[in-house]
Scaffold this active site. Structure first.
Site, PDB file in Angstrom:
ATOM      1  N   PHE A 282       1.007  -1.244  -0.027  1.00  0.00           N
ATOM      2  CA  PHE A 282       0.057  -0.040   0.023  1.00  0.00           C
ATOM      3  C   PHE A 282       0.897   1.238   0.014  1.00  0.00           C
ATOM      4  O   PHE A 282       0.528   2.445  -0.587  1.00  0.00           O
ATOM      5  CB  PHE A 282      -0.795  -0.184   1.212  1.00  0.00           C
ATOM      6  CG  PHE A 282      -2.184   1.021   1.039  1.00  0.00           C
ATOM      7  CD1 PHE A 282      -1.876   2.312   1.566  1.00  0.00           C
ATOM      8  CD2 PHE A 282      -3.375   0.487   0.395  1.00  0.00           C
ATOM      9  CE1 PHE A 282      -2.948   3.168   1.689  1.00  0.00           C
ATOM     10  CE2 PHE A 282      -4.455   1.413   0.282  1.00  0.00           C
ATOM     11  CZ  PHE A 282      -4.209   2.726   0.932  1.00  0.00           C
TER      12      PHE A 282
ATOM     13  N   ALA B 299      -2.524  -4.642   3.813  1.00  0.00           N
ATOM     14  CA  ALA B 299      -2.240  -5.462   5.144  1.00  0.00           C
ATOM     15  C   ALA B 299      -3.271  -6.622   5.202  1.00  0.00           C
ATOM     16  O   ALA B 299      -3.166  -7.441   5.771  1.00  0.00           O
ATOM     17  CB  ALA B 299      -2.213  -4.440   6.232  1.00  0.00           C
ATOM     18  N   PHE B 300      -4.536  -5.945   4.715  1.00  0.00           N
ATOM     19  CA  PHE B 300      -5.538  -7.090   4.909  1.00  0.00           C
ATOM     20  C   PHE B 300      -5.401  -8.236   4.140  1.00  0.00           C
ATOM     21  O   PHE B 300      -6.175  -9.174   4.616  1.00  0.00           O
ATOM     22  CB  PHE B 300      -6.994  -6.237   4.282  1.00  0.00           C
ATOM     23  CG  PHE B 300      -8.049  -6.753   4.707  1.00  0.00           C
ATOM     24  CD1 PHE B 300      -8.752  -7.967   4.041  1.00  0.00           C
ATOM     25  CD2 PHE B 300      -8.611  -6.744   6.042  1.00  0.00           C
ATOM     26  CE1 PHE B 300     -10.036  -8.431   4.278  1.00  0.00           C
ATOM     27  CE2 PHE B 300     -10.050  -7.387   6.312  1.00  0.00           C
ATOM     28  CZ  PHE B 300     -10.477  -8.326   5.549  1.00  0.00           C
TER      29      PHE B 300
ATOM     30  N   ALA C 120       2.435  -1.523   6.292  1.00  0.00           N
ATOM     31  CA  ALA C 120       2.300  -0.193   6.850  1.00  0.00           C
ATOM     32  C   ALA C 120       0.940   0.187   6.829  1.00  0.00           C
ATOM     33  O   ALA C 120       0.246   0.591   5.637  1.00  0.00           O
ATOM     34  CB  ALA C 120       3.187   0.850   6.416  1.00  0.00           C
TER      35      ALA C 120
ATOM     36  N   ILE D 236      -1.570   3.328   7.909  1.00  0.00           N
ATOM     37  CA  ILE D 236      -1.494   4.649   8.405  1.00  0.00           C
ATOM     38  C   ILE D 236      -2.960   5.298   8.684  1.00  0.00           C
ATOM     39  O   ILE D 236      -3.802   5.095   7.509  1.00  0.00           O
ATOM     40  CB  ILE D 236      -0.857   5.619   7.690  1.00  0.00           C
ATOM     41  CG1 ILE D 236       0.614   5.146   7.345  1.00  0.00           C
ATOM     42  CG2 ILE D 236      -0.910   6.922   8.285  1.00  0.00           C
ATOM     43  CD1 ILE D 236       1.601   5.982   6.576  1.00  0.00           C
TER      44      ILE D 236
ATOM     45  N   THR E 116     -11.155   7.736   8.980  1.00  0.00           N
ATOM     46  CA  THR E 116     -12.451   6.774   9.352  1.00  0.00           C
ATOM     47  C   THR E 116     -11.951   5.866  10.265  1.00  0.00           C
ATOM     48  O   THR E 116     -10.744   5.727  10.417  1.00  0.00           O
ATOM     49  CB  THR E 116     -13.091   6.331   8.220  1.00  0.00           C
ATOM     50  OG1 THR E 116     -12.246   5.158   7.763  1.00  0.00           O
ATOM     51  CG2 THR E 116     -13.639   7.322   7.346  1.00  0.00           C
TER      52      THR E 116
ATOM     53  N   HIS F  76     -11.587   2.762   9.280  1.00  0.00           N
ATOM     54  CA  HIS F  76     -11.245   1.639   8.441  1.00  0.00           C
ATOM     55  C   HIS F  76     -10.058   1.284   8.928  1.00  0.00           C
ATOM     56  O   HIS F  76      -9.619  -0.023   8.906  1.00  0.00           O
ATOM     57  CB  HIS F  76     -11.216   2.220   6.973  1.00  0.00           C
ATOM     58  CG  HIS F  76     -10.900   1.190   5.938  1.00  0.00           C
ATOM     59  ND1 HIS F  76      -9.847   0.916   5.362  1.00  0.00           N
ATOM     60  CD2 HIS F  76     -11.554   0.158   5.605  1.00  0.00           C
ATOM     61  CE1 HIS F  76      -9.668  -0.054   4.462  1.00  0.00           C
ATOM     62  NE2 HIS F  76     -10.976  -0.605   4.639  1.00  0.00           N
TER      63      HIS F  76
END
Ligand SMILES: Nc1c(NC[C@H](O)[C@H](O)[C@H](O)CO)[nH]c(=O)[nH]c1=O
Ligand SMILES: CC(=O)[C@@H](O)COP(=O)(O)O
Length: 157
Positions: A15, A47-48, A71, A73, A77, A79
Site C-alpha cells: 500500500f 495489510a488486509f 504499513a 496509517i 475513518t 477503516h
C-alpha cells in the site's frame, strides 16, 4: 539462531511502496546475515491481504518461517481499526494453526513520520529486521524443545 539451510517467505503489503521496500530490506538483511538459504518475496495490495498470503506460504511446506510486512496509517475513518485488527488477528491465527512462525512486521501508526521512524534508517527501530529476528527466535525455541525431547526421551503420551 542460525538460519543455515532455512527457507523464508516475505509476504509484503504494498500500500505504501517506499515503506514496504525498506521493511523488506531490513528483513532480508537480517535473514541473510543469519545464513538464510532462500528469501522469497510475495506481494499483496495491502495489510488486509497479508494473512491469506501467509497462509498460502505456510501451507506450501516450502518455508521454515514467514515474515509479514506492511504499513497501515490511520485516515479519517475507522477503516484503520479493521485493517489493523484483522491483519494482526489473521497473522496470529496462521502461525498458531500451522506451527510455522509468522513475524508481524506491520506498522500500525498515525502518521507517515511515525512510519518512517520505524523502518530501516529511522530513529526508532527497523521493524522489518525486528520481525525477522522474531521468527528466528521462534525457530530456536522449536529446535530447543526438540533437542530437549531427544535428550530426555520424554514424549507426551
Ligand atoms: N489504508 C491502508 C490499507 N488499506 C487497504 C487494505 O489493506 C486492503 O488492501 C483493501 O481493503 C482491499 O482488500 N492497507 C495498508 O496496507 N495500509 C493502509 O494504510
Ligand atoms: C488505514 C486505512 O484504511 C486508511 O488509510 C483509510 O483512510 P480513510 O479512513 O480516510 O478512508
Amino acid at each position: 539462531m542460525g538460519a543455515e539451510k532455512k527457507r523464508f517467505a516475505l509476504v509484503v503489503g504494498r500500500f505504501y511502496e517506499e515503506l514496504a521496500e525498506k521493511l523488506v530490506a531490513g528483513a532480508r538483511a537480517t535473514l541473510e546475515e543469519h545464513g538464510a538459504e532462500t528469501v522469497d518475496v510475495y506481494d499483496v495490495p495491502g495489510a488486509f491481504e497479508l494473512p491469506l498470503a501467509a497462509k498460502y506460504a505456510a501451507e506450501s511446506g516450502r518455508y521454515d518461517a514467514i515474515v509479514a510486512l506492511g504499513a497501515v496509517i490511520r485516515g479519517e475513518t475507522d477503516h484503520y481499526d479493521y485493517v489493523c485488527g484483522e491483519c494482526a488477528r489473521g497473522i496470529q491465527q496462521v502461525q498458531l494453526a500451522t506451527g510455522v512462525p509468522v513475524g508481524f512486521g506491520v506498522l500500525t501508526v498515525d502518521t507517515m513520520e511515525q512510519a518512517q521512524a520505524r523502518v530501516g534508517g529511522g530513529a526508532k527501530r527497523d521493524s522489518g529486521a525486528h520481525a525477522a529476528e522474531a521468527v528466528l527466535a521462534s525457530l530456536q525455541v522449536r529446535e530447543s524443545v526438540r533437542q530437549q525431547r531427544r535428550s530426555t526421551g520424554f514424549a507426551p503420551a
